[in-house]
Scaffold this active site. Structure first.
Site, PDB file in Angstrom:
ATOM      1  N   HIS A   1      78.774 -15.680  62.801  1.00 16.47           N
ATOM      2  CA  HIS A   1      79.084 -14.257  62.615  1.00 16.47           C
ATOM      3  C   HIS A   1      79.713 -13.988  61.255  1.00 16.47           C
ATOM      4  O   HIS A   1      79.671 -12.853  60.758  1.00 16.47           O
ATOM      5  CB  HIS A   1      80.002 -13.767  63.737  1.00 16.47           C
ATOM      6  CG  HIS A   1      79.841 -12.314  64.060  1.00 16.47           C
ATOM      7  ND1 HIS A   1      79.602 -11.349  63.104  1.00 16.47           N
ATOM      8  CD2 HIS A   1      79.883 -11.645  65.246  1.00 16.47           C
ATOM      9  CE1 HIS A   1      79.516 -10.165  63.677  1.00 16.47           C
ATOM     10  NE2 HIS A   1      79.670 -10.312  64.975  1.00 16.47           N
TER      11      HIS A   1
ATOM     12  N   ASP B   1      57.745  -8.258  65.355  1.00 18.46           N
ATOM     13  CA  ASP B   1      56.309  -8.313  65.653  1.00 18.46           C
ATOM     14  C   ASP B   1      55.700  -9.539  64.988  1.00 18.46           C
ATOM     15  O   ASP B   1      55.528  -9.578  63.769  1.00 18.46           O
ATOM     16  CB  ASP B   1      55.639  -7.034  65.159  1.00 18.46           C
ATOM     17  CG  ASP B   1      54.134  -7.061  65.343  1.00 18.46           C
ATOM     18  OD1 ASP B   1      53.642  -7.868  66.160  1.00 18.46           O
ATOM     19  OD2 ASP B   1      53.445  -6.279  64.654  1.00 18.46           O
TER      20      ASP B   1
END
Length: 446
Positions: free
Chosen positions: A164, A387
């Site tokens: 993070h 995608d």
């Protein structure tokens, strides 16, 4: 079938380095990146169904692995290691090109076994994630882990851990999108990365501290605490997801006064309802001070942040009130409180002030503020842009793994009817969770 009823058979982990030579340099983190509350590995899961096509590789992992190596050419700091600087306990990235961890695994389950369409909860998700040990240890180890788990139906799951300190949720999705762009056949990521962590460095050594912020600092230095959300280990709490359909949202809107009904956003409405319900569920006394922390994405708000910035860009604003004021006034009053917190981040001056305060926060001990509710909207994080071409993303999100996260996230999914719905994550002690469910159910009664 539940996710905790299967076993993933993992192969040996391997390090994947950038596909070509990359700069060897030291890159400092921003004051926001280096916050102690971000020093952990953040997990995520993405589920894919393979579709027929000329570009479909014989083994998806081969295409993902090659794309990962190519993406690291552009995102080369992620292939490095964090080191602690000699002074101030601050961290920096040594761009060593040592690589990230890649693991292939198999599981005798199919996407259909998890329900269709796929929705939270992701209990037992550890099977889809690399075994990283203590997620709070980040210095001197890989900054990114990717496990691809093949399912018996031909689909697969991408389970990742991202440090993070290197990227927030938006930055992590940007990196994942770079991988899937290349796996789809693109020559390079459609969004090129920008480091520029100096944009989130403090510019004032003596920032102006407002009275409410001073109270927060004083509380961090307090040795007394009577809030169960601080005193109870998060591992002993339960984490659940609540899915609200469009019908549910319409039911909630019936509680909104006419002067706010047309302008209130779904985030404002859900945050107001969950803050009140959670406060009642935890049994705080009427005189207690309770706080709301809104996590705001600076991207698109702060003009100096360029497209492609993948570091931490989420700033927080905090408001406070009493339990009595929060829970006895109409819902419209709570919505106005939520808006007040959001409006704190409307100006670039206020955003810079938050950044200027970050070095002061670093000096404080790792203690959670009492009776605070943290809400974060990640509905538009961009997961739907993953995608691959030869594989279609059908669901995913932040799984429930140790250590659980106190932040309540709001994100999107499709329900059993295929309708777009909003999901809210919540972490509470079991008795409080039971009461929270009853409070939420009461709001949804038409």
């Amino acid at each position: 079938m539940k996710l905790d009823s299967f076993t993933a058979r993992r192969g040996n982990p391997e390090l994947v380095a950038p596909a070509r030579a990359t700069p060897r340099e030291t890159k400092p983190l921003s004051d926001l990146d280096d916050h102690w509350d971000l020093r952990y590995l953040q997990p995520s899961l993405e589920f894919f169904r393979v579709v027929d096509g000329d570009r479909r590789p014989a083994r998806p992992g081969d295409g993902i692995k090659a794309a990962l190596a190519e993406a690291l050419v552009y995102y080369y700091p992620i292939a490095g290691r964090l080191r602690e600087l000699p002074t101030g306990h601050m961290l920096a990235v040594e761009c060593t090109a040592e690589g990230v961890v890649f693991v292939e695994a198999e599981a005798d389950v199919a996407l259909e076994d998890f329900g269709e369409p796929l929705m939270p909860t992701f209990h037992g998700a550890e099977g889809f994630l690399c075994d990283v040990g203590d997620t709070r240890v980040i210095v001197g180890r890989p900054l990114f882990y990717l496990q691809i788990t093949y399912l018996k139906c031909g689909g697969f799951v991408l389970g990742t851990y991202m440090c993070h300190c290197i990227a927030d949720a938006f930055g992590t999705i940007q990196f994942l999108k770079a991988i899937v762009d290349i796996a789809r056949g693109e020559a390079k990521p459609t969004t090129l990365p920008v480091w520029e962590r100096e944009l989130f460095l403090a510019t004032s050594l003596q920032p102006h501290i407002k009275e409410d912020q001073k109270k927060l600092f004083d509380e961090l230095e307090s040795t007394t605490c009577d809030d169960i959300m601080v005193t109870m280990p998060t591992e002993n709490m339960v984490s659940e997801y609540f899915i609200l359909s469009q019908i549910d949202m319409a039911a909630l809107r019936r509680h909104v006064p006419l002067n706010l009904n047309k302008t209130v956003t779904s985030f404002e409405l859900l945050t107001a309802v969950t803050w009140r319900s959670r406060t009642i569920a935890l049994g705080y006394r009427p005189c207690h001070i309770v706080r709301l922390m809104i996590v705001v994405n600076a991207r698109g708000r702060w003009k100096k942040l360029p497209l492609g910035y993948y570091g931490n860009g989420l700033l927080c604003s905090v408001i406070e009130t009493t339990v009595n004021d929060l829970c006895t006034n109409p819902l419209g009053h709570t919505i106005e409180l939520v808006r007040k917190a959001k409006d704190e981040m409307k100006t670039e001056e206020n955003m810079q002030l938050r950044v200027d305060l970050l070095p002061l926060w670093r000096e404080k001990p790792y203690i959670k503020v009492q009776r605070i509710f943290e809400a974060c909207d990640i509905k538009w994080i961009g997961q739907d842009t993953l995608d691959i071409g030869w594989a279609k993303r059908i669901g995913g999100g932040i799984p429930t793994v140790s250590p659980p996260n106190l932040t309540s996230y709001q994100f999107l999914c499709k329900n059993e009817k295929g309708e777009k719905s909003t999901v809210i994550s919540m972490l509470l002690p079991q008795p409080a969770m039971d009461r929270f469910k009853k409070e939420m159910a009461a709001w949804l009664i038409e």
